[in-house]
Design a protein around this motif. Structure first.
Motif, PDB file in Angstrom:
ATOM      1  N   ASN A   1     -30.955  13.954  35.021  1.00  0.00           N
ATOM      2  CA  ASN A   1     -29.643  14.498  35.351  1.00  0.00           C
ATOM      3  C   ASN A   1     -28.659  13.355  35.580  1.00  0.00           C
ATOM      4  O   ASN A   1     -29.055  12.187  35.649  1.00  0.00           O
ATOM      5  CB  ASN A   1     -29.728  15.382  36.598  1.00  0.00           C
TER       6      ASN A   1
ATOM      7  N   GLU B   1     -26.640  20.483  33.800  1.00  0.00           N
ATOM      8  CA  GLU B   1     -27.700  19.946  34.654  1.00  0.00           C
ATOM      9  C   GLU B   1     -28.990  20.725  34.434  1.00  0.00           C
ATOM     10  O   GLU B   1     -28.967  21.889  34.035  1.00  0.00           O
ATOM     11  CB  GLU B   1     -27.326  20.066  36.141  1.00  0.00           C
TER      12      GLU B   1
ATOM     13  N   LYS C   1     -31.232  22.410  36.589  1.00  0.00           N
ATOM     14  CA  LYS C   1     -31.108  22.847  37.973  1.00  0.00           C
ATOM     15  C   LYS C   1     -31.529  24.309  38.089  1.00  0.00           C
ATOM     16  O   LYS C   1     -31.261  25.104  37.194  1.00  0.00           O
ATOM     17  CB  LYS C   1     -29.650  22.685  38.426  1.00  0.00           C
ATOM     18  N   GLU C   2     -32.195  24.644  39.172  1.00  0.00           N
ATOM     19  CA  GLU C   2     -32.613  26.032  39.376  1.00  0.00           C
ATOM     20  C   GLU C   2     -31.403  26.962  39.357  1.00  0.00           C
ATOM     21  O   GLU C   2     -30.371  26.683  39.976  1.00  0.00           O
ATOM     22  CB  GLU C   2     -33.364  26.165  40.703  1.00  0.00           C
TER      23      GLU C   2
END
Length: 426
Positions: free
Chosen positions: A12, A365, A367-368
């Protein structure tokens, strides 16, 4: 449908993390050391897992010029380069200057399902440089910004209106920075090399003058101006000063402008002919420094396909433009190998920053909760970029037939594998 990417080295913009990524349908469900069961497992050992790349500047030639490329082949080129989101420019035939064309472009991309296509609408009707388009209607239809790229907006009054109206609609303007009165029929950078080769040149000041005007109009209006394909060292100085002064300005650079210089034209290879043109070694070094110090916000390709017959002409008759989507990753990785930027910088320049500028809250990103747009990249993978790998209808790249290093081996769009080197997955 669940997919597990295990043994991932996640890159990231602000962090590198080793973990397993669980994708559920279109979304990144979890990032952890756990190894849950999944319908599909991808082992990313030894690879780098980047957020899907976002290219803010491409030309897909659709509608109207589909013999060069179209939305389908453009999408295939994109995912073969790790790119999951593309912003095609408006210089189609007819011009994308109304909501009907915008919707048609988006629908065609959705039907194929390889990428998210976010059109850039025209600033002026027919790209004629006069009356501005219905930006509100086009924004509602899906346009994310406005540009007459390929042609500059020469009228300062029209550009002022464009910046004001785009700001009202929470959008922004991308201008092709060129003062056409200084072009003088030029085909390359003006200087010693153009004199040596006997090719009419264009001075870098044509770019710098237009950037100066646009930054002042952004200062006047408060609108957001994004400078396309910066190529001049002094242009970058102007942009850096504008940022210091609080002007709402961002900019992009293309791989060809931080990789090649005007000396490549000694061969008169028209595949090196582009606008803005390749400039001097010092300009190339300035672009690299701008990427290193953060003054350049985005790397994009300006992917501009042209048919072989169009490029196979005398230098002054051939069109400007170069392919770029499938060479974005290896050329940018060269900067990492040379210590100019880091892997995290690469993620910032090719994904995080474009997502921020385009206001895409669920992209950019790993990302969750974010959309599962992912490029699994092998920076050490060596291959010949030949016609069997080239997904574009056109072949106008000086790198075609050359050995490259680094590629997106697997590209995932909204949780689905859309490219698996060297074949696009149906």
């Amino acid at each position: 449908m669940t997919t597990l990417i295990k043994n991932a080295t996640i890159i990231n913009a602000t962090q590198t993390l080793k973990a397993n990524i669980l994708i559920e349908n279109e979304i990144i469900k979890s990032i952890s050391s756990d190894e849950p069961k999944a319908d599909k497992i991808i082992d990313a050992s030894g690879k780098l897992v980047f957020p899907g790349l976002i290219d803010m500047h491409v030309h897909f030639r659709d509608p109207g010029l589909e013999y060069k490329d179209d939305i389908i082949t453009g999408s295939m080129s994109a995912v073969a380069g790790g790119v999951t989101t593309c912003c095609p420019m408006a210089n189609t035939n007819p011009v994308n200057d109304n909501a009907v064309i915008t919707r048609d472009m988006i629908a065609k991309a959705k039907k194929r399902g390889l990428i998210d296509l976010l059109p850039i609408g025209a600033i002026t009707k027919g790209m004629g440089g006069k009356g501005i388009t219905e930006m509100g209607d086009m924004s509602e239809a899906g346009c994310v910004a406005f540009s007459d790229d390929g042609l500059p907006v020469s009228s300062s009054d029209v550009m002022r209106s464009a910046l004001e109206y785009s700001a009202f609609h929470k959008s922004f303007i991308i201008n092709h920075s060129q003062d056409c009165s200084l072009c003088r029929g030029g085909h390359m950078n003006e200087g010693k090399m153009s004199m040596l080769l006997g090719i009419k040149g264009m001075p870098r000041e044509q770019e710098e003058i237009m950037i100066s005007r646009d930054m002042l109009l952004a200062k006047l209006t408060g609108g957001h101006i994004h400078v396309a394909h910066v190529s001049s060292a002094y242009s970058l100085k102007l942009i850096e000063q504008a940022k210091k002064d609080g002007i709402n300005i961002t900019c992009e650079v293309c791989p060809h402008h931080f990789t090649f210089d005007e000396s490549e034209l000694i061969s008169y290879d028209t595949n090196f002919k582009m606008s803005p043109p390749l400039r001097t070694k010092s300009d190339v070094e300035a672009m690299r420094n701008g990427l290193k110090n953060g003054s350049i916000d985005v790397i994009c390709t300006d992917h501009a396909p042209h048919h072989t017959d169009e490029k196979f002409l005398e230098f002054d008759k051939a069109p400007f433009g170069i392919l770029g989507l499938q060479t974005l990753v290896p050329l940018t990785l060269n900067l990492v190998r040379q210590g100019v930027i880091s892997y995290n910088d690469m993620a910032r320049l090719t994904s995080k920053n474009p997502a921020k500028i385009l206001n895409l809250p669920n992209k950019g990103e790993i990302k969750e909760g974010f959309l599962a747009d992912i490029a699994i990249i092998d920076p050490d993978f060596e291959y010949v970029y030949d016609e069997s790998l080239n997904k574009s209808k056109s072949k106008n790249s000086p790198l075609l037939g050359k050995k490259l290093k680094g590629a997106s081996l697997i590209t995932i769009k909204s949780g689905r594998v859309v490219f698996d080197f060297p074949n696009v997955v149906a």
